[in-house]
Design an enzyme around this catalytic site. Structure first.
Site, PDB file in Angstrom:
ATOM      1  CB  SER A   1      -5.161  -2.312 -11.734  1.00 28.60           C
ATOM      2  OG  SER A   1      -4.147  -2.556 -10.672  1.00 28.60           O
TER       3      SER A   1
ATOM      4  N   GLY B   1      -4.011   2.799  -9.753  1.00 24.68           N
ATOM      5  CA  GLY B   1      -2.992   4.051  -9.875  1.00 24.68           C
ATOM      6  C   GLY B   1      -3.461   4.885 -11.074  1.00 24.68           C
TER       7      GLY B   1
ATOM      8  CB  ALA C   1       2.572  -3.767  -7.713  1.00 24.35           C
ATOM      9  CB  ALA C   2      -0.207  -5.332  -3.294  1.00 22.40           C
TER      10      ALA C   2
ATOM     11  CE1 TYR D   1      -3.054  -5.960   1.356  1.00 23.82           C
ATOM     12  CE2 TYR D   1      -3.591  -5.068   3.701  1.00 23.82           C
ATOM     13  CZ  TYR D   1      -2.684  -5.104   2.620  1.00 23.82           C
ATOM     14  OH  TYR D   1      -1.929  -4.353   2.750  1.00 23.82           O
TER      15      TYR D   1
ATOM     16  CG  PHE E   1       0.809  -0.381  12.143  1.00 24.14           C
ATOM     17  CD1 PHE E   1       2.118  -1.220  11.770  1.00 24.14           C
ATOM     18  CD2 PHE E   1      -0.130  -1.014  13.122  1.00 24.14           C
ATOM     19  CE1 PHE E   1       2.320  -2.186  12.590  1.00 24.14           C
ATOM     20  CE2 PHE E   1       0.463  -2.164  13.876  1.00 24.14           C
ATOM     21  CZ  PHE E   1       1.539  -2.634  13.549  1.00 24.14           C
ATOM     22  CG  ASN E   2      -4.870   1.748   9.385  1.00 22.22           C
ATOM     23  OD1 ASN E   2      -4.064   0.955   9.813  1.00 22.22           O
ATOM     24  ND2 ASN E   2      -5.897   1.868   8.709  1.00 22.22           N
TER      25      ASN E   2
ATOM     26  CG  LEU F   1     -11.855   6.532   8.896  1.00 21.15           C
ATOM     27  CD1 LEU F   1     -13.469   6.404   8.714  1.00 21.15           C
ATOM     28  CD2 LEU F   1     -11.365   5.929  10.055  1.00 21.15           C
TER      29      LEU F   1
HETATM   30  N1  LIG Z   1      -2.487   2.292   2.446  1.00 15.41           N
HETATM   31  C1  LIG Z   1      -2.191   1.721   3.514  1.00 15.41           C
HETATM   32  O1  LIG Z   1      -2.639   1.989   4.610  1.00 15.41           O
HETATM   33  C2  LIG Z   1      -1.193   0.437   3.527  1.00 15.41           C
HETATM   34  C3  LIG Z   1      -0.976  -0.176   4.709  1.00 15.41           C
HETATM   35  C4  LIG Z   1      -0.258  -1.188   4.719  1.00 15.41           C
HETATM   36  C5  LIG Z   1       0.387  -1.876   3.529  1.00 15.41           C
HETATM   37  N2  LIG Z   1       0.050  -1.080   2.309  1.00 15.41           N
HETATM   38  C6  LIG Z   1       0.511  -1.669   1.077  1.00 15.41           C
HETATM   39  O2  LIG Z   1       1.191  -0.861   0.465  1.00 15.41           O
HETATM   40  C7  LIG Z   1       1.329  -0.953  -1.000  1.00 15.41           C
HETATM   41  C8  LIG Z   1       0.811   0.420  -1.744  1.00 15.41           C
HETATM   42  O3  LIG Z   1      -0.615   0.479  -1.319  1.00 15.41           O
HETATM   43  P1  LIG Z   1      -1.487   1.750  -1.691  1.00 15.41           P
HETATM   44  O4  LIG Z   1      -2.009   2.212  -0.386  1.00 15.41           O
HETATM   45  O5  LIG Z   1      -0.415   3.060  -2.196  1.00 15.41           O
HETATM   46  O6  LIG Z   1      -2.251   1.293  -2.839  1.00 15.41           O
HETATM   47  P2  LIG Z   1      -2.589   1.675  -4.095  1.00 15.41           P
HETATM   48  O7  LIG Z   1      -3.547   1.109  -4.862  1.00 15.41           O
HETATM   49  O8  LIG Z   1      -2.824   3.247  -4.192  1.00 15.41           O
HETATM   50  O9  LIG Z   1      -1.193   1.664  -4.917  1.00 15.41           O
HETATM   51  C9  LIG Z   1      -0.786   0.284  -5.573  1.00 15.41           C
HETATM   52  C10 LIG Z   1      -0.371   0.419  -7.073  1.00 15.41           C
HETATM   53  O10 LIG Z   1      -0.129  -0.992  -7.570  1.00 15.41           O
HETATM   54  C11 LIG Z   1      -0.406  -1.156  -8.844  1.00 15.41           C
HETATM   55  N3  LIG Z   1      -0.616  -2.601  -9.153  1.00 15.41           N
HETATM   56  C12 LIG Z   1      -1.564  -3.444  -8.367  1.00 15.41           C
HETATM   57  N4  LIG Z   1      -1.337  -4.640  -8.809  1.00 15.41           N
HETATM   58  C13 LIG Z   1      -0.230  -4.399  -9.874  1.00 15.41           C
HETATM   59  C14 LIG Z   1       0.297  -5.529 -10.619  1.00 15.41           C
HETATM   60  N5  LIG Z   1       0.012  -6.780 -10.762  1.00 15.41           N
HETATM   61  N6  LIG Z   1       1.424  -5.042 -11.636  1.00 15.41           N
HETATM   62  C15 LIG Z   1       1.742  -3.753 -11.833  1.00 15.41           C
HETATM   63  N7  LIG Z   1       0.957  -2.817 -10.806  1.00 15.41           N
HETATM   64  C16 LIG Z   1      -0.003  -3.217  -9.997  1.00 15.41           C
HETATM   65  C17 LIG Z   1      -1.685  -0.056  -8.973  1.00 15.41           C
HETATM   66  O11 LIG Z   1      -2.205   0.023 -10.186  1.00 15.41           O
HETATM   67  C18 LIG Z   1      -1.387   0.816  -7.794  1.00 15.41           C
HETATM   68  O12 LIG Z   1      -0.769   1.929  -8.842  1.00 15.41           O
HETATM   69  C19 LIG Z   1       0.385  -2.070  -1.270  1.00 15.41           C
HETATM   70  O13 LIG Z   1       1.551  -3.193  -1.280  1.00 15.41           O
HETATM   71  C20 LIG Z   1      -0.417  -2.267   0.198  1.00 15.41           C
HETATM   72  O14 LIG Z   1      -0.628  -3.640   0.362  1.00 15.41           O
HETATM   73  C21 LIG Z   1      -0.747  -0.051   2.126  1.00 15.41           C
HETATM   74  O1  LIG Z   2     -16.075   4.008   5.604  1.00 21.92           O
HETATM   75  C1  LIG Z   2     -15.337   3.442   6.309  1.00 21.92           C
HETATM   76  C2  LIG Z   2     -14.131   3.104   6.186  1.00 21.92           C
HETATM   77  C3  LIG Z   2     -13.432   2.531   7.354  1.00 21.92           C
HETATM   78  N1  LIG Z   2     -13.761   2.603   8.411  1.00 21.92           N
HETATM   79  C4  LIG Z   2     -12.896   1.654   9.488  1.00 21.92           C
HETATM   80  O2  LIG Z   2     -11.755   2.557   9.907  1.00 21.92           O
HETATM   81  C5  LIG Z   2     -10.675   1.721  10.219  1.00 21.92           C
HETATM   82  C6  LIG Z   2      -9.738   2.023   8.980  1.00 21.92           C
HETATM   83  O3  LIG Z   2     -10.168   1.486   7.748  1.00 21.92           O
HETATM   84  P1  LIG Z   2      -9.379   1.673   6.252  1.00 21.92           P
HETATM   85  O4  LIG Z   2      -8.862   3.039   6.126  1.00 21.92           O
HETATM   86  O5  LIG Z   2     -10.181   0.971   5.278  1.00 21.92           O
HETATM   87  O6  LIG Z   2      -7.843   0.788   6.581  1.00 21.92           O
HETATM   88  P2  LIG Z   2      -7.817  -0.723   7.120  1.00 21.92           P
HETATM   89  O7  LIG Z   2      -8.747  -1.655   6.671  1.00 21.92           O
HETATM   90  O8  LIG Z   2      -7.322  -0.539   8.430  1.00 21.92           O
HETATM   91  O9  LIG Z   2      -6.671  -0.981   6.072  1.00 21.92           O
HETATM   92  C7  LIG Z   2      -5.343  -0.081   5.807  1.00 21.92           C
HETATM   93  O10 LIG Z   2      -4.498  -0.533   6.710  1.00 21.92           O
HETATM   94  C8  LIG Z   2      -3.975  -1.723   6.855  1.00 21.92           C
HETATM   95  C9  LIG Z   2      -2.914  -1.760   8.011  1.00 21.92           C
HETATM   96  O11 LIG Z   2      -3.458  -1.441   9.137  1.00 21.92           O
HETATM   97  C10 LIG Z   2      -3.152  -1.982   5.471  1.00 21.92           C
HETATM   98  O12 LIG Z   2      -2.825  -3.186   5.487  1.00 21.92           O
HETATM   99  C11 LIG Z   2      -4.327  -2.047   4.237  1.00 21.92           C
HETATM  100  O13 LIG Z   2      -3.776  -2.063   3.161  1.00 21.92           O
HETATM  101  C12 LIG Z   2      -4.904  -0.502   4.458  1.00 21.92           C
HETATM  102  O14 LIG Z   2      -6.110  -0.556   3.536  1.00 21.92           O
HETATM  103  C13 LIG Z   2     -11.309   0.239  10.137  1.00 21.92           C
HETATM  104  O15 LIG Z   2     -11.844  -0.173  11.409  1.00 21.92           O
HETATM  105  C14 LIG Z   2     -12.508   0.327   9.163  1.00 21.92           C
HETATM  106  O16 LIG Z   2     -13.591  -0.510   9.613  1.00 21.92           O
HETATM  107  C15 LIG Z   2     -15.093   2.933   8.844  1.00 21.92           C
HETATM  108  O17 LIG Z   2     -15.491   2.861   9.911  1.00 21.92           O
HETATM  109  N2  LIG Z   2     -15.803   3.376   7.784  1.00 21.92           N
END
Ligand SMILES: NC(=O)c1ccc[n+]([C@@H]2O[C@H](COP(=O)([O-])OP(=O)(O)OC[C@H]3O[C@@H](n4cnc5c(N)ncnc54)[C@H](O)[C@@H]3O)[C@@H](O)[C@H]2O)c1
Ligand SMILES: O=c1ccn([C@@H]2O[C@H](COP(=O)(O)OP(=O)(O)O[C@H]3O[C@H](CO)[C@@H](O)[C@H](O)[C@H]3O)[C@@H](O)[C@H]2O)c(=O)[nH]1
Length: 330
Positions: free
Chosen positions: A43, A45, A80-81, A147, A175-176, A194
């Site tokens: 979805s 990935g 997955a989420a 979320y 965290f991020n 971001l």
């Molecule tokens: N990116 C961040 O900064 C961040 C921070 C905190 C937590 N997380 C968590 O880490 C995990 C991975 O995040 P990511 O940034 O790699 O996102 P991503 O969207 O790149 O990866 C998520 C993957 O899960 C798959 N997926 C979603 N729903 C599914 C389902 N029901 N069944 C099977 N596959 C499914 C998608 O196709 C995708 O490949 C998530 O659980 C997210 O909440 C991410």
């Molecule tokens: O075009 C943009 C995109 C983001 N932001 C800001 O940049 C910061 C970071 O945003 P983003 O990169 O979208 O990450 P978050 O919303 O902080 O969320 C990420 O980090 C979280 C943990 O802190 C995870 O749970 C989430 O899955 C992951 O998406 C936030 O203050 C946003 O408001 C902007 O100002 N402009």
């Protein structure tokens, strides 16, 4: 170190292993000698992000796991989420169903098949607007967005299942997440994060970046986040697998303990890319807390986790290499 060969190779299911973080963790698990089956519905990935060496089954995490886990696995890493703060505020049902219902079905499948270990991707978003910074795991959990609320609900469910059914469980509250692991990086059809958005401006694929709010109670008025390198994050998963204890659910924050404002992130991207990166101020994004910075002492002390790429410049440079490389034109 986390990447050393484990004492015993494990047979693992990785849900979401075609996504950004899941693909990097899969690569690290394979390097460490584990056997991995990736389940992903693609979805958000990409099939070509699944590292070679892993078996790939396309489908829904809960649906597929229900049958796959009968093959006897040592554990599940559940990435997955649905994971976008803004989208979760506009479409909460998709988040409650896609995250909570899917995870409960996965937990039930694990219980039915006696799968002993779970490592779950939780998030800083479970804390909401913190009372103290950096945030320890003992801080109140009052998510400001849907979320975060869904991830917190799953954490609670995991605690109950561990206690009642002997599951060895770890939730990692990222965290991020930033940076790239060689050919594996952040690549979403609709990008909202971001750093990749800012780098798209530097790559000439976007004219400017929007700063969501400059009236936060921070030094420069923009929101502050704690960025962690995706490779350091992956290493924590290997350690979590090793340390998970039957009947216990342990929660760990993963961040570097340093906060960077949106303006500071954009400035670092300017330094790394040499591009002026035009930025305009836009309204705040619903559900965004002002400051999220991690206290990760528990992960360091109990898991022996030690981030090795804690510098924001390194994360941006690695992400920039990725964006300029094979995936730059997408
Ligand atoms: N990116 C961040 O900064 C961040 C921070 C905190 C937590 N997380 C968590 O880490 C995990 C991975 O995040 P990511 O940034 O790699 O996102 P991503 O969207 O790149 O990866 C998520 C993957 O899960 C798959 N997926 C979603 N729903 C599914 C389902 N029901 N069944 C099977 N596959 C499914 C998608 O196709 C995708 O490949 C998530 O659980 C997210 O909440 C991410
Ligand atoms: O075009 C943009 C995109 C983001 N932001 C800001 O940049 C910061 C970071 O945003 P983003 O990169 O979208 O990450 P978050 O919303 O902080 O969320 C990420 O980090 C979280 C943990 O802190 C995870 O749970 C989430 O899955 C992951 O998406 C936030 O203050 C946003 O408001 C902007 O100002 N402009």
């Amino acid at each position: 170190m986390a990447t050393d060969k484990p004492s015993k190779p494990l047979k693992l299911v990785v849900t979401g292993g075609a996504g950004y973080i899941g693909s990097v963790c899969t690569a690290r698990l394979l390097e460490a000698g584990h056997e991995v089956v990736v389940v992903d519905d693609l979805s958000t990935g990409h099939a070509d992000a699944v590292p070679s060496g892993a078996r790939f089954v396309e489908g829904d995490a809960a649906e597929v796991a229900g049958t796959l886990l009968a093959e006897r696995f040592d554990g599940v890493l559940h990435f997955a989420a649905k994971s976008l703060v803004g989208e979760s505020m506009q479409d909460p049902g998709t988040y409650w169903r896609g995250n909570v219902v899917t995870s409960l079905r996965l937990l039930d499948a694990m219980r039915a098949h006696g799968t002993p270990r779970l490592v779950f991707s939780s998030t800083a978003a479970t804390y909401g607007e913190p009372e103290q910074t950096p945030i320890p795991e003992t801080a109140p959990t009052r998510p400001t967005n849907t979320y975060g609320a869904t991830k917190l609900a799953i954490d609670h469910a995991i605690t109950s299942y561990a206690r009642a059914h002997g599951l060895a469980a770890v939730s990692l509250r990222y965290f991020n997440v930033a940076g790239a692991h060689g050919e594996l990086g952040e690549r979403h059809a609709t990008e909202t994060h971001l750093i990749p958005l800012v780098l798209q401006v530097a790559a000439g694929r976007r004219e400017q970046v929007q700063i969501y709010g400059d009236d936060y109670p921070t030094d420069d008025g923009t929101a502050i986040r704690d960025y962690i390198h995706v490779t350091d994050l992956a290493d924590a998963h290997l350690l979590a697998l090793e340390h998970a204890q039957p009947g216990h659910h342990r929660i760990y924050n993963l961040g570097n303990g340093a906060g960077f404002s949106v303006r500071q992130v954009i400035e670092t991207c300017r330094e790394v890319t040499g591009h002026p990166i035009p930025a305009v101020v836009a309204p705040r994004r619903a559900g965004d807390p002002a400051v999220l910075v991690a206290a990760s002492d528990r992960a360091r002390e109990e898991l022996g986790w030690k981030p090795e790429r804690a510098d924001l410049r390194t994360m941006v440079s690695d992400a920039w290499e990725f964006h300029r490389g094979r995936h730059g034109a997408r």
